[in-house]
Design a protein around this motif. Structure first.
Motif, mmCIF file in Angstrom:
data_model
loop_
_atom_site.group_PDB
_atom_site.id
_atom_site.type_symbol
_atom_site.label_atom_id
_atom_site.label_comp_id
_atom_site.label_asym_id
_atom_site.label_seq_id
_atom_site.Cartn_x
_atom_site.Cartn_y
_atom_site.Cartn_z
ATOM 1 N N GLY A 1 0.762 -1.194 0.033
ATOM 2 C CA GLY A 1 -0.025 0.002 -0.020
ATOM 3 C C GLY A 1 0.556 1.163 -0.133
ATOM 4 N N ALA A 2 2.026 1.262 0.489
ATOM 5 C CA ALA A 2 2.989 2.263 0.301
ATOM 6 C C ALA A 2 2.903 2.911 -0.950
ATOM 7 C CB ALA A 2 4.406 2.136 0.691
ATOM 8 N N LYS A 3 2.752 2.076 -1.945
ATOM 9 C CA LYS A 3 2.665 2.744 -3.319
ATOM 10 C C LYS A 3 1.495 3.356 -3.826
ATOM 11 C CE LYS A 3 5.252 -1.487 -5.379
ATOM 12 N NZ LYS A 3 5.159 -2.618 -6.468
ATOM 13 N N LEU A 4 0.676 3.616 -3.107
ATOM 14 C CA LEU A 4 -0.594 4.480 -3.272
ATOM 15 C C LEU A 4 0.056 5.797 -3.552
ATOM 16 C CD1 LEU A 4 -2.903 3.153 -0.419
ATOM 17 C CD2 LEU A 4 -3.535 3.530 -2.837
ATOM 18 N N THR A 5 1.198 6.181 -3.024
ATOM 19 C CA THR A 5 1.730 7.690 -3.262
ATOM 20 C C THR A 5 2.906 7.645 -3.839
ATOM 21 O OG1 THR A 5 2.675 7.313 -0.798
ATOM 22 C CG2 THR A 5 0.789 8.489 -0.925
ATOM 23 N N ARG A 6 3.652 6.473 -3.698
ATOM 24 C CA ARG A 6 5.143 6.270 -4.279
ATOM 25 C C ARG A 6 4.864 6.045 -5.824
ATOM 26 N NH1 ARG A 6 7.330 2.670 -1.277
ATOM 27 N NH2 ARG A 6 7.115 0.825 -2.616
ATOM 28 N N ASP A 7 3.725 4.775 -6.077
ATOM 29 C CA ASP A 7 3.846 4.275 -7.603
ATOM 30 C C ASP A 7 2.466 4.010 -7.793
ATOM 31 O OD1 ASP A 7 4.286 3.361 -9.960
ATOM 32 O OD2 ASP A 7 5.268 1.346 -9.142
ATOM 33 N N PRO A 8 1.348 4.947 -7.707
ATOM 34 C CA PRO A 8 0.254 4.367 -8.164
ATOM 35 C C PRO A 8 -0.124 3.926 -9.245
ATOM 36 C CG PRO A 8 0.354 6.817 -8.260
ATOM 37 C CD PRO A 8 1.532 6.531 -7.612
ATOM 38 N N GLN A 9 0.509 4.156 -10.305
ATOM 39 C CA GLN A 9 0.263 3.589 -11.489
ATOM 40 C C GLN A 9 0.835 1.863 -11.677
ATOM 41 O OE1 GLN A 9 -1.339 5.324 -14.082
ATOM 42 N NE2 GLN A 9 -1.672 3.259 -14.910
ATOM 43 N N GLY A 10 1.944 1.932 -10.970
ATOM 44 C CA GLY A 10 2.297 0.408 -10.852
ATOM 45 C C GLY A 10 1.580 -0.538 -9.943
ATOM 46 N N LEU A 11 0.938 0.220 -8.769
ATOM 47 C CA LEU A 11 -0.048 -0.416 -7.855
ATOM 48 C C LEU A 11 -1.424 -0.738 -8.802
ATOM 49 C CD1 LEU A 11 -0.308 -1.684 -4.924
ATOM 50 C CD2 LEU A 11 -1.048 0.436 -4.336
ATOM 51 N N SER A 12 -1.748 0.254 -9.391
ATOM 52 C CA SER A 12 -2.996 -0.151 -10.146
ATOM 53 C C SER A 12 -3.084 -1.196 -11.186
ATOM 54 C CB SER A 12 -3.485 1.042 -10.826
ATOM 55 O OG SER A 12 -2.582 1.476 -12.010
ATOM 56 N N ALA A 13 -1.873 -1.601 -11.355
ATOM 57 C CA ALA A 13 -1.764 -2.733 -12.473
ATOM 58 C C ALA A 13 -1.733 -3.897 -11.839
ATOM 59 C CB ALA A 13 -0.245 -2.326 -13.320
ATOM 60 N N GLU A 14 -1.092 -3.996 -10.621
ATOM 61 C CA GLU A 14 -1.517 -5.046 -9.825
ATOM 62 C C GLU A 14 -2.535 -5.381 -9.156
ATOM 63 O OE1 GLU A 14 1.829 -4.843 -6.801
ATOM 64 O OE2 GLU A 14 3.219 -3.764 -7.970
ATOM 65 N N LEU A 15 -3.181 -4.490 -8.846
ATOM 66 C CA LEU A 15 -4.460 -4.480 -8.448
ATOM 67 C C LEU A 15 -5.359 -5.019 -9.636
ATOM 68 C CD1 LEU A 15 -6.771 -2.024 -6.466
ATOM 69 C CD2 LEU A 15 -7.620 -2.860 -8.552
ATOM 70 N N GLY A 16 -5.372 -4.530 -10.781
ATOM 71 C CA GLY A 16 -6.034 -4.893 -11.882
ATOM 72 C C GLY A 16 -5.791 -6.596 -12.185
ATOM 73 N N ALA A 17 -4.646 -6.960 -11.999
ATOM 74 C CA ALA A 17 -4.255 -8.389 -12.204
ATOM 75 C C ALA A 17 -4.885 -9.267 -11.152
ATOM 76 C CB ALA A 17 -2.818 -8.632 -12.177
ATOM 77 N N ALA A 18 -4.993 -8.911 -9.906
ATOM 78 C CA ALA A 18 -5.629 -9.429 -9.095
ATOM 79 C C ALA A 18 -6.939 -9.390 -9.225
ATOM 80 C CB ALA A 18 -5.329 -8.874 -7.650
ATOM 81 N N ALA A 19 -7.621 -8.387 -9.479
ATOM 82 C CA ALA A 19 -8.978 -8.153 -9.789
ATOM 83 C C ALA A 19 -9.689 -9.256 -10.854
ATOM 84 C CB ALA A 19 -9.423 -6.905 -10.103
ATOM 85 N N ARG A 20 -8.802 -9.216 -11.748
ATOM 86 C CA ARG A 20 -9.077 -10.084 -13.070
ATOM 87 C C ARG A 20 -8.807 -11.606 -12.588
ATOM 88 N NH1 ARG A 20 -7.295 -5.654 -14.878
ATOM 89 N NH2 ARG A 20 -8.113 -4.199 -16.784
ATOM 90 N N GLY A 21 -8.049 -11.910 -11.636
ATOM 91 C CA GLY A 21 -7.501 -13.102 -11.336
ATOM 92 C C GLY A 21 -8.390 -13.892 -10.008
ATOM 93 N N PRO A 22 -7.636 -13.750 -8.945
ATOM 94 C CA PRO A 22 -8.254 -14.331 -7.719
ATOM 95 C C PRO A 22 -9.450 -13.563 -7.174
ATOM 96 C CG PRO A 22 -6.218 -13.552 -7.135
ATOM 97 C CD PRO A 22 -6.282 -13.412 -8.617
ATOM 98 N N GLY A 23 -9.519 -12.315 -7.658
ATOM 99 C CA GLY A 23 -10.575 -11.337 -6.965
ATOM 100 C C GLY A 23 -10.308 -10.987 -5.601
ATOM 101 N N PHE A 24 -9.296 -11.460 -5.005
ATOM 102 C CA PHE A 24 -8.728 -11.004 -3.534
ATOM 103 C C PHE A 24 -7.230 -10.507 -3.699
ATOM 104 C CE2 PHE A 24 -12.214 -13.561 -2.335
ATOM 105 C CZ PHE A 24 -12.561 -13.208 -0.808
ATOM 106 N N PHE A 25 -6.927 -9.728 -2.775
ATOM 107 C CA PHE A 25 -5.688 -9.411 -2.754
ATOM 108 C C PHE A 25 -5.209 -8.896 -1.074
ATOM 109 C CE2 PHE A 25 -7.395 -5.389 -4.223
ATOM 110 C CZ PHE A 25 -7.050 -4.511 -3.554
ATOM 111 N N LEU A 26 -4.029 -8.973 -0.757
ATOM 112 C CA LEU A 26 -3.648 -8.467 0.568
ATOM 113 C C LEU A 26 -3.051 -7.278 0.532
ATOM 114 C CD1 LEU A 26 -2.537 -11.734 1.865
ATOM 115 C CD2 LEU A 26 -4.397 -10.769 2.776
ATOM 116 N N LEU A 27 -3.529 -6.222 1.270
ATOM 117 C CA LEU A 27 -2.935 -4.873 1.149
ATOM 118 C C LEU A 27 -2.063 -4.528 2.427
ATOM 119 C CD1 LEU A 27 -2.903 -2.263 -0.703
ATOM 120 C CD2 LEU A 27 -4.888 -1.540 0.884
ATOM 121 N N THR A 28 -0.636 -4.369 2.392
ATOM 122 C CA THR A 28 0.090 -4.002 3.304
ATOM 123 C C THR A 28 0.220 -2.622 3.423
ATOM 124 O OG1 THR A 28 1.960 -4.406 2.323
ATOM 125 C CG2 THR A 28 0.895 -6.194 3.380
#
Length: 300
Positions: free
Chosen positions: A8-35
């Motif tokens: 979750g630190a990427k929310l401010t540091r690298d939002p574009q990269g984090l959004s791509a990771e979220l998108g992969a999780a949303a299209r895959g397992p539909g779950f992710f863990l956010l630290t």
């Protein structure tokens, strides 16, 4: 099925990269863990403690704030059936709160859908603690919806206007210990809203169904992380670009507690296929109409 861990630190540091990771999780397992999400552990611990105080009250006391048509208040064990086709009622109790409005708020007086004052027990400190937590997770939810917008090729603030006064629900949950053969903690279901942010006390029980099979797998516990999953409303909004995943809670080996924050949009948010997601697969609806239809199925 592996549940990815997102920083979750990427929310401010690298939002574009984090959004791509979220998108992969949303299209895959539909779950992710956010630290590294920024919500203080001390506040989370305080909410768990307030939940313990409430659930330890006599049933007659809790019944004074029994759940109402606005989805606020106490749901006694055995009053919900998240899996209507499975037959078994859920072995859990819950306390729900929503956006905190005064009884004389114009939206309450006008009878707007899911607008009401919360039903607070007479426990000093209970309401202020839950209010602080609700506001913190709502703010986090808006940030994560900004990642959703980026991933779907929209402006980062695309959803802001749909979540500035949401129908979000915070549920404090307690599951009694039990033999898995004796019933179910929470029946197999998908969540109703856009995103769910879940914290547990580490006691196992939560499982998700492996995509494309009838197999179930445990959702791992990562200390300090939120378990986040896609809800049906966001699946519908994204025109099935994202997928919600069935999950359940088995009767735990010892009493289990969790804090579930269901991020539903504003009542008047228009839920229709987002730009760039193709021909609409679902008719247009509103946030309130969709949530109402799902709650009616749960409570009969």
């Amino acid at each position: 099925m592996e549940v990815p861990v997102l920083d979750g630190a990427k929310l401010t540091r690298d939002p574009q990269g984090l959004s791509a990771e979220l998108g992969a999780a949303a299209r895959g397992p539909g779950f992710f863990l956010l630290t590294e999400h920024g919500i203080p552990e001390a506040l989370i611990t305080a909410v768990f403690a307030e939940g313990d105080r409430f659930f330890d009250l006599p049933s007659a006391e809790k019944a004074r704030v029994a759940i109402d048509a606005t989805n606020r208040g106490w749901a006694a064990e055995g009053t919900e059936r998240l899996d209507p086709e499975g037959g078994a009622v859920d072995r859990k109790e819950a306390f729900n709160m929503g956006l905190d409005l005064a009884a004389d708020d114009p939206r309450v007086l006008a009878g707007e859908p899911f607008r009401a004052a919360n039903r607070w027990p007479e426990l000093p400190g209970f309401a202020p603690t839950l209010r602080r937590y609700f506001e913190a997770v709502q703010a986090l939810g808006v940030q994560v919806m900004g990642l959703v917008a980026r991933d779907l090729g929209l402006a980062p603030d695309h959803f802001d206007r749909d979540f500035d006064a949401p129908m979000a629900t915070l549920r404090l949950l307690r599951y009694p210990a039990g033999d898995p053969a004796a019933g179910i903690g929470a029946g197999a279901h998908t969540d109703y809203g856009a995103l769910t942010f879940l914290r547990t006390d580490g006691v196992p029980g939560l499982q998700l169904r492996v995509r494309g099979s009838d197999a179930w797998t445990d959702v791992p516990d990562v200390p300090g992380a939120y378990i986040v999953n896609i809800g049906d409303c966001l699946m519908r909004w994204s025109n099935d670009t994202y997928v919600s995943t069935p999950h359940r809670v088995l009767p735990p080996p010892r009493p289990r507690r969790s804090l579930a924050f269901f991020l539903d949009p504003n009542p008047d948010a228009v839920i229709s296929a987002l730009p760039g997601t193709g021909a609409p697969k679902y008719p247009e609806t509103t946030g309130a109409d969709y949530l109402r239809s799902r709650l009616e199925a749960t409570y009969g």
